[in-house]
Design an enzyme around this catalytic site. Structure first.
Site, PDB file in Angstrom:
ATOM      1  N   SER A  40       2.412   3.395   3.040  1.00 30.32           N
ATOM      2  CA  SER A  40       3.192   4.602   2.607  1.00 30.32           C
ATOM      3  C   SER A  40       3.365   4.762   1.209  1.00 30.32           C
ATOM      4  O   SER A  40       3.971   5.920   1.100  1.00 30.32           O
ATOM      5  CB  SER A  40       4.638   3.883   3.229  1.00 30.32           C
ATOM      6  OG  SER A  40       5.026   2.745   2.488  1.00 30.32           O
ATOM      7  N   ASP A 318      14.216   5.029  -0.683  1.00 29.46           N
ATOM      8  CA  ASP A 318      14.752   4.275   0.156  1.00 29.46           C
ATOM      9  C   ASP A 318      13.975   2.808  -0.147  1.00 29.46           C
ATOM     10  O   ASP A 318      14.696   2.296  -1.182  1.00 29.46           O
ATOM     11  CB  ASP A 318      14.331   4.503   1.733  1.00 29.46           C
ATOM     12  CG  ASP A 318      12.653   4.907   1.716  1.00 29.46           C
ATOM     13  OD1 ASP A 318      12.058   4.843   0.730  1.00 29.46           O
ATOM     14  OD2 ASP A 318      12.310   5.242   2.993  1.00 29.46           O
ATOM     15  N   HIS A 320      11.316   2.587  -1.121  1.00 35.12           N
ATOM     16  CA  HIS A 320       9.831   3.510  -1.800  1.00 35.12           C
ATOM     17  C   HIS A 320      10.495   3.990  -3.206  1.00 35.12           C
ATOM     18  O   HIS A 320      11.645   4.453  -3.014  1.00 35.12           O
ATOM     19  CB  HIS A 320       9.297   4.336  -0.945  1.00 35.12           C
ATOM     20  CG  HIS A 320       8.696   3.966   0.287  1.00 35.12           C
ATOM     21  ND1 HIS A 320       9.487   4.038   1.381  1.00 35.12           N
ATOM     22  CD2 HIS A 320       7.603   3.280   0.778  1.00 35.12           C
ATOM     23  CE1 HIS A 320       9.016   3.392   2.592  1.00 35.12           C
ATOM     24  NE2 HIS A 320       7.671   2.870   2.086  1.00 35.12           N
TER      25      HIS A 320
END
Ligand SMILES: *[C@@H]1O[C@H](CO)[C@@H](O)[C@H](O)[C@H]1NC(C)=O
Ligand SMILES: *[C@@H]1O[C@H](CO)[C@@H](O)[C@H](O)[C@H]1NC(C)=O
Ligand SMILES: *[C@@H]1O[C@H](CO)[C@@H](O)[C@H](O)[C@H]1NC(C)=O
Length: 350
Positions: A40, A318, A320
Site C-alpha cells: 500500500s 490513516d 499510512h
C-alpha cells in the site's frame, strides 16, 4: 527554533526539492521506465481490480490528488515522488490498463497491491500477491514490451529501468496478529531474496528498495498503547531484525548476481525522525491519523469518517503516511541524502 524558522525551513526544502526535481528530470532521460512492486505504500490503484473490499476508492483518499485513485493516502505516494525525480510519468496500475494501453506503455507500470506482502499467504484473497505481480511483469516483458518497443529493444530497456520494491510490513501480521522474531526475519528475507532473483532473471538490474516502516508507531497500534500514543517498542524491535538483514541481502545480491545494483532507502528512519522531531518538518500531529479524526473505535478511515483539514501538518493519513510525509521522505532521500544509500544519483544507475 521559532515557528517562523520552522516554516522557512519547510518552505526552503520545498523549493529545493522542486529545483532538484526539475534539474534531475533533465538529466534522467536514460532511465526509461519505473516498474513498481509491493504494498500500500506504493499501490496506485491495482486493488480496485482485486476481489474484496475496495478500501481506498473513496474520498478523503486522493483528496489532494484530485480524485480517489486507490492510493492509500491523501495525495502522492513515494512511487510518485520517485517518478517525478526521474522525470517519468506516474506508473499506472497494471490491472487497470486496457489491452490498448498495455501496447503503448513503455515508461513503467505499477503492479503493487495494498495488503500484499512477500509471502504468498499474506492477504492473498484480498490483494494481488507479489508472485502475481512478478507474473504480471513477466507477461509485460514477453508480451507487452515487444509490441511497444520491438523485440530486440526489450532486454536493454528492462536492464536500464528502475525497479521499486516496497514490501514486508504486511507479512508481519497474520490474521491481524503481529508475528516477528529473528527466525521469522531470516525466513522472510530468504523469501524476498528468491523474488528479487526472479526479477533479475527477467532482466531487472537496478533496484530501489525501502525497508519496513515502524508498524509499532502506526496510529492503529500506538493509540491503543499505554500511555496513548506510545509506539510498541516490542513490535518495532522485531521488525528491526528484518530491516537489519535487508541491507545485508542487497549487498549479497550485488556480489552474486551479474549487473545487480541497488539503492536502499531507510523508510523507518524517515518516519521515526519526523515522529521524534515533528516541528522541524512543519508537522504538528505526528501520532494521530488525519482520517478518522476521532480516535475512538476501530481507527479505520471510511467514506463517512471525519478527517483533518490541514493534511500538510499530519504525519499519518490513516496508518499510512500523508503526502507531506512522503514528500519529506523524498527530500531526505534525493536532496539531504540522509536515508538513501548509496546516495541516489541518476548516474549511479547508468
Ligand atoms: C492463501 O493463504 C492461505 C493461508 O492464509 C493458504 O492456505 C493458501 O495456500 C494461500 N493460497 C495461495 C495461492 O498461495
Ligand atoms: C483469526 O482470528 C480470529 C479472531 O482472533 C479467530 O476466531 C480465527 O479462528 C482466526 N483464524 C485463523 C485462520 O487463525
Ligand atoms: C528504526 O530506526 C531507528 C533509528 O534509526 C532504530 O533505532 C530502529 O531500530 C529502527 N527500527 C526498525 C524497525 O528498523
Amino acid at each position: 527554533m521559532s515557528t517562523n524558522n520552522h516554516l522557512n525551513h519547510s518552505l526552503i526544502l520545498t523549493v529545493l526539492l522542486l529545483i532538484a526535481f526539475a534539474t534531475k528530470s533533465e538529466q534522467s532521460k536514460q532511465i526509461p521506465a519505473l516498474y513498481v512492486f509491493g504494498d500500500s505504500l506504493v499501490d496506485s490503484g491495482n486493488n480496485h481490480y482485486v476481489p474484496g473490499e475496495d478500501l481506498q476508492n473513496f474520498f478523503p483518499y486522493g483528496i489532494d490528488f484530485g480524485t480517489p485513485t486507490g492510493r492509500c493516502t491523501n495525495g502522492k505516494t513515494v512511487a510518485d515522488f520517485l517518478a517525478i525525480y526521474l522525470g517519468l510519468p506516474f506508473a499506472p496500475a497494471y490491472l487497470g490498463l486496457s489491452s490498448k494501453g498495455k501496447r503503448v506503455i513503455t515508461t513503467g507500470i505499477n503492479y503493487a497491491s495494498a495488503g500484499s506482502g512477500i509471502l504468498p499467504d499474506t492477504n492473498n484473497k484480498t490483494s494481488f500477491i507479489m508472485d502475481e505481480q512478478i507474473r504480471g511483469f513477466e507477461r509485460t516483458v514477453k508480451g507487452i514490451l515487444p509490441k511497444g518497443l520491438g523485440e530486440e529493444a526489450v532486454e536493454k530497456h528492462v536492464s536500464e529501468s528502475l525497479f521499486l520494491v516496497s514490501s514486508g510490513v504486511n507479512d508481519h501480521f497474520k490474521n491481524r496478529t503481529f508475528r516477528g522474531s529473528r527466525k521469522f526475519a531470516s525466513y522472510l528475507i530468504n523469501e524476498f531474496k528468491i523474488r528479487l532473483q526472479i526479477l533479475h532473471s527477467l532482466g531487472a538490474r537496478k533496484f530501489f528498495v525501502n525497508n519496513v516502516p515502524p508498524a509499532g508507531c502506526f496510529p492503529s497500534i500506538s493509540l491503543h498503547s499505554k500511555p496513548i500514543g506510545k509506539c510498541s517498542e516490542k513490535m518495532n524491535k522485531r521488525i528491526s531484525f528484518y530491516n537489519k538483514k535487508l541491507l545485508i541481502l542487497l549487498h549479497e545480491l550485488q556480489t552474486q548476481l551479474p549487473g545487480f545494483t541497488f539503492v536502499h532507502s531507510d523508510l523507518n528512519k524517515s518516519i521515526m525522525e519526523i515522529r521524534q522531531n515533528p516541528h522541524k518538518y512543519g508537522i504538528v500531529e505526528a501520532t494521530k491519523p488525519c482520517c478518522p479524526r476521532s480516535i475512538n473505535g476501530d481507527l479505520a478511515c471510511r467514506p463517512y469518517s471525519d478527517f483533518c483539514a490541514n493534511r500538510n501538518t499530519y504525519l499519518f493519513f490513516d496508518d499510512h503516511p500523508t503526502e507531506r510525509a512522503n514528500q519529506i521522505y523524498a527530500i531526505k532521500c534525493f536532496i539531504d541524502h540522509s536515508i538513501c544509500t548509496p546516495r541516489i544519483n541518476i548516474r549511479h544507475f547508468l
